[in-house]
Design an enzyme around this catalytic site. Structure first.
Site, PDB file in Angstrom:
ATOM      1  N   ASP A 238      46.559  42.535  43.189  1.00  0.00           N
ATOM      2  CA  ASP A 238      46.141  43.462  44.232  1.00  0.00           C
ATOM      3  C   ASP A 238      46.460  42.752  45.558  1.00  0.00           C
ATOM      4  O   ASP A 238      46.590  41.516  45.620  1.00  0.00           O
ATOM      5  CB  ASP A 238      44.657  43.835  44.128  1.00  0.00           C
ATOM      6  CG  ASP A 238      44.364  45.124  44.901  1.00  0.00           C
ATOM      7  OD1 ASP A 238      45.184  45.517  45.750  1.00  0.00           O
ATOM      8  OD2 ASP A 238      43.309  45.737  44.668  1.00  0.00           O
TER       9      ASP A 238
HETATM   10  C1  BGC Z   1      43.918  48.268  47.050  1.00  0.00           C
HETATM   11  C2  BGC Z   1      45.030  48.773  46.125  1.00  0.00           C
HETATM   12  C3  BGC Z   1      46.249  49.105  46.931  1.00  0.00           C
HETATM   13  C4  BGC Z   1      46.676  47.903  47.725  1.00  0.00           C
HETATM   14  C5  BGC Z   1      47.885  48.156  48.582  1.00  0.00           C
HETATM   15  C6  BGC Z   1      44.399  47.172  47.972  1.00  0.00           C
HETATM   16  O1  BGC Z   1      43.442  46.884  48.947  1.00  0.00           O
HETATM   17  O2  BGC Z   1      42.844  47.802  46.285  1.00  0.00           O
HETATM   18  O3  BGC Z   1      44.592  49.887  45.405  1.00  0.00           O
HETATM   19  O4  BGC Z   1      47.272  49.568  46.091  1.00  0.00           O
HETATM   20  O5  BGC Z   1      45.614  47.506  48.585  1.00  0.00           O
HETATM   21  O6  BGC Z   1      47.540  48.996  49.633  1.00  0.00           O
END
Ligand code: BGC
Length: 671
Positions: A238
């Site tokens: 993530d």
């Molecule tokens: C979120 C993800 C997301 C990623 C990119 C993270 O903070 O948990 O779901 O895909 O950011 O934006």
């Protein structure tokens, strides 16, 4: 002389042969370069020009191609809770397919979705992005979603693996979960999606699971996902999850291929040091690079662009799909004295009020990473005005109006269905409760339309209101879908994919600070008993049960039969039931099949969803639905053998129109 293309550009060869050929040509330096994102880009890997390796591009999902990551206005589909309330597998495929086309059209190769975390608490800020509290319903929709995406040679990135069930403390909290619960509830949909839909990408979670962060969790990634389930794609962190990680070797050994977005642990100098110290080997590096390359081939990075499915955005088809999902996902929660649908010939004046009546729910990062900004969004007020035309007068005079539509709910602001923060209460904001009470006093024909992505407690006002419509966040066609439902052009058929508790303390995660939100640790003490499994076990009356939803017509169930009442591990039984539309308008019914293990060596739920079917019937029409049951549907996760197991004995098959409206019970015996 024309220079010959390297072998890996030959798309007539098998992918594995092309990967081998490319891997052999990559230097160690180049391989290490591929393992983290570009420094000044949040969404792509680094190109390697010498070998003509282009950037692999990602964009946020899962409810459309997010604007902050694609820098474009795209179709805003209804949120995941709308989709899951449709219980419609075909629509989930079409939804995935449409998002893939939009992803291709913005020049990206991977969409960061679907999100398939299980709803443990109704106040999780990202409930609107996830499907359900039930693993079966989750996987039944996630599988076609992923297949739809990947039919376009776009990679689906299933997230956030695993147990990312709350936003509060999400970057560091350690989810303490016993083995059975982890497998039976929180991993089950991931497993089934891998085995059935072969997703190309997985995103690891921020949080720790039983002491280890998601992006370095060998148990979850290498052992479970890759070795046990056979996942062949790559795992990405993530975003910025590695800020808290110190040893790159753990992530390499866990099988993590890509650190996003920029370099922290996968700095070439750190990886070279780990190699020099013998903490990892070149084979370990090849293992993670190979997975990344595989997806590059799958999405067509080395293929003739002519042969790759074309993308398209903001088409009429996508707009219509967005409206269809919204309409099928709207759930009619209450409809006393058949106040709905509104009769266009009888209503002369309509009052429309409430903070969400004319509020647009899209904006950059509204709600977080899932936000999509479309070219237009029809608000409920606009949709209703369009529907009423000059036949019905929209008035601000509540008292004199023939009916009053109160559009309430949440709005994706922090603490109101938003990433990074959970809600702090289950009730609507006080001001909205006051507004309901005031309005109902002035006009008894008041209909509450809720726009939100997670359950709402309603005890304070529910009895005074004759009709309640749960619209979720219905996307860019919001107002039209709502107007069509209120005026009966669409007969509501959605059913709840999540239990609505009467109060937060009824919910299983909310027993103490330890069980939610936790501090360093959050303890999943309720075990497998979440959602309806909990309400059934404790005999708590929910406000609205899992699987519930009304229609403008009525359905009669009859003639429930099983073809045989004993079963072995090798055969299947067929359960059939007749459903008749006994009302006076066409409608769709979602029939649900639950299983109860009558006697087992461990405590099992009172009932578990194991199948469902949705059918559309004309007035008076009758159809027979058939369900096939096999031994797999009777299994639980056994911690002795660390695998799924069934026990011989008696099981009850329950057929109903919701988890609390069971109309037939049939016993079967597993021999
Ligand atoms: C979120 C993800 C997301 C990623 C990119 C993270 O903070 O948990 O779901 O895909 O950011 O934006």
């Amino acid at each position: 002389m024309v220079k010959k293309q390297p072998k890996y550009f030959d798309d007539t060869l098998e992918i594995e042969e092309r990967i081998d050929s490319l891997l052999m040509q990559l230097t160690l330096k180049e391989k290490l370069k591929l393992l983290s994102g570009r420094r000044f880009s949040l969404w792509t890997t680094k190109p390697i020009r010498r070998l003509k390796i282009k950037r692999l591009g990602m964009t946020d999902g899962p409810i459309g191609v997010a604007t902050h990551s694609s820098y474009r206005f795209n179709t805003k589909f209804p949120c995941s809770k709308n989709l899951s309330s449709t219980w419609n597998r075909t629509l989930a495929f079409e939804y995935g397919l449409a998002i893939a086309k939009e992803t291709r059209a913005v020049g990206r190769h991977i969409v960061l979705g679907p999100g398939i975390n299980i709803d443990r608490t109704p106040i999780n800020g990202r409930t609107f992005e996830y499907f359900s509290e039930d693993p079966y319903l989750t996987k039944e929709l996630a599988i076609p979603f992923v297949k739809g995406v990947q039919s376009q040679r776009i990679g689906a990135c299933v997230k956030h693996y695993a147990a990312n069930n709350q936003e509060k403390n999400r970057f560091h909290v350690n989810a303490v979960i016993d083995e059975r619960t982890l497998n039976e509830i929180y991993l089950r949909a991931y497993k089934d999606v891998v085995e059935d839909a072969d997703p190309w990408v997985f995103m690891s979670c921020y949080n720790k699971v039983n002491g280890v962060f998601g992006c370095e969790h060998s148990g979850l990634l290498r052992d479970t996902l890759m070795d046990n389930w056979g996942f062949k794609g790559f795992v990405v962190t993530d975003w910025w999850a590695t800020r808290r990680i110190t040893n790159p070797e753990n992530s390499i050994l866990a099988g993590l291929s890509l650190e996003m977005p920029k370099i922290n642990i996968y700095k070439p100098k750190f990886l070279k040091k780990a190699l020099a110290e013998g903490k990892i080997t070149k084979e370990d590096i090849n293992f993670v690079v190979r997975r990344l390359l595989r997806v590059m081939f799958q999405v067509g990075l080395f293929d003739n662009p002519e042969k790759i499915p074309k993308g398209e955005r903001n088409t009429l088809q996508h707009k219509e799909l967005a409206r269809k999902v919204a309409e099928e996902g709207i759930v009619l929660l209450k409809n006393e004295k058949k106040i709905l649908p509104l009769d266009k010939n009888k209503i002369k004046t309509l009052a429309i009020l409430g903070p969400n009546a004319n509020k647009k729910m899209s904006g950059i990062l509204y709600g977080g990473a899932a936000s999509v900004v479309p070219f237009y969004e029809i608000t409920p007020l606009q949709g209703l005005k369009e529907k009423c035309g000059d036949k019905i007068q929209i008035t601000s005079n509540v008292e004199s109006a023939d009916a009053c539509i109160l559009v309430l709910g949440l709005n994706h602001a922090r603490g109101n269905d938003c990433e990074d923060v959970d809600r702090t209460r289950l009730e609507l904001p006080e001001k909205q409760i006051e507004l309901i009470k005031n309005t109902i006093k002035r006009n008894p024909n008041t209909i509450v339309v809720l726009i939100n992505g997670s359950p709402i407690a309603m005890s304070e006002w529910i009895d005074s209101v004759p009709a309640i419509v749960e619209a979720w966040y219905p996307g860019q066609e919001s107002g039209r879908a709502i107007a069509n439902t209120l005026f009966g052009d669409v007969n509501p058929s959605g059913k709840l994919p999540i239990t609505f508790p009467r109060k937060l303390s009824d919910s299983p995660a909310h027993k103490s600070e330890k069980t939610y939100p936790g501090a360093e640790n959050v303890y999943y003490e309720e075990g497998i008993f979440i959602g309806y499994r909990h309400f059934d076990k404790e005999n708590i009356d929910p406000l609205f049960p899992f699987g519930f939803g009304l229609s403008y017509t009525s359905f009669e169930y009859s003639n429930c039969k099983i073809d045989k009442d004993t079963m072995t591990s090798k055969d299947k039984i067929t359960v059939s039931v007749d459903i008749k539309n006994s009302g006076d308008r066409e409608g769709s019914e979602i029939t649900q099949l639950y299983i109860k293990d009558e006697k087992s060596s461990i405590k099992r739920p009172e009932q578990e969803l194991m199948n469902f079917e949705k059918i559309t019937l004309k007035p008076g029409e009758k159809k027979t639905i058939k369900f096939k049951l096999s031994v797999n549907d009777l299994e639980f996760y056994d911690v002795e053998s660390h695998s799924w197991k069934s026990e011989k004995g008696i099981f009850t098959v329950l057929i109903g129109s919701s988890s609390r409206d069971i109309l037939f019970k049939q016993k079967i015996e597993l021999m």
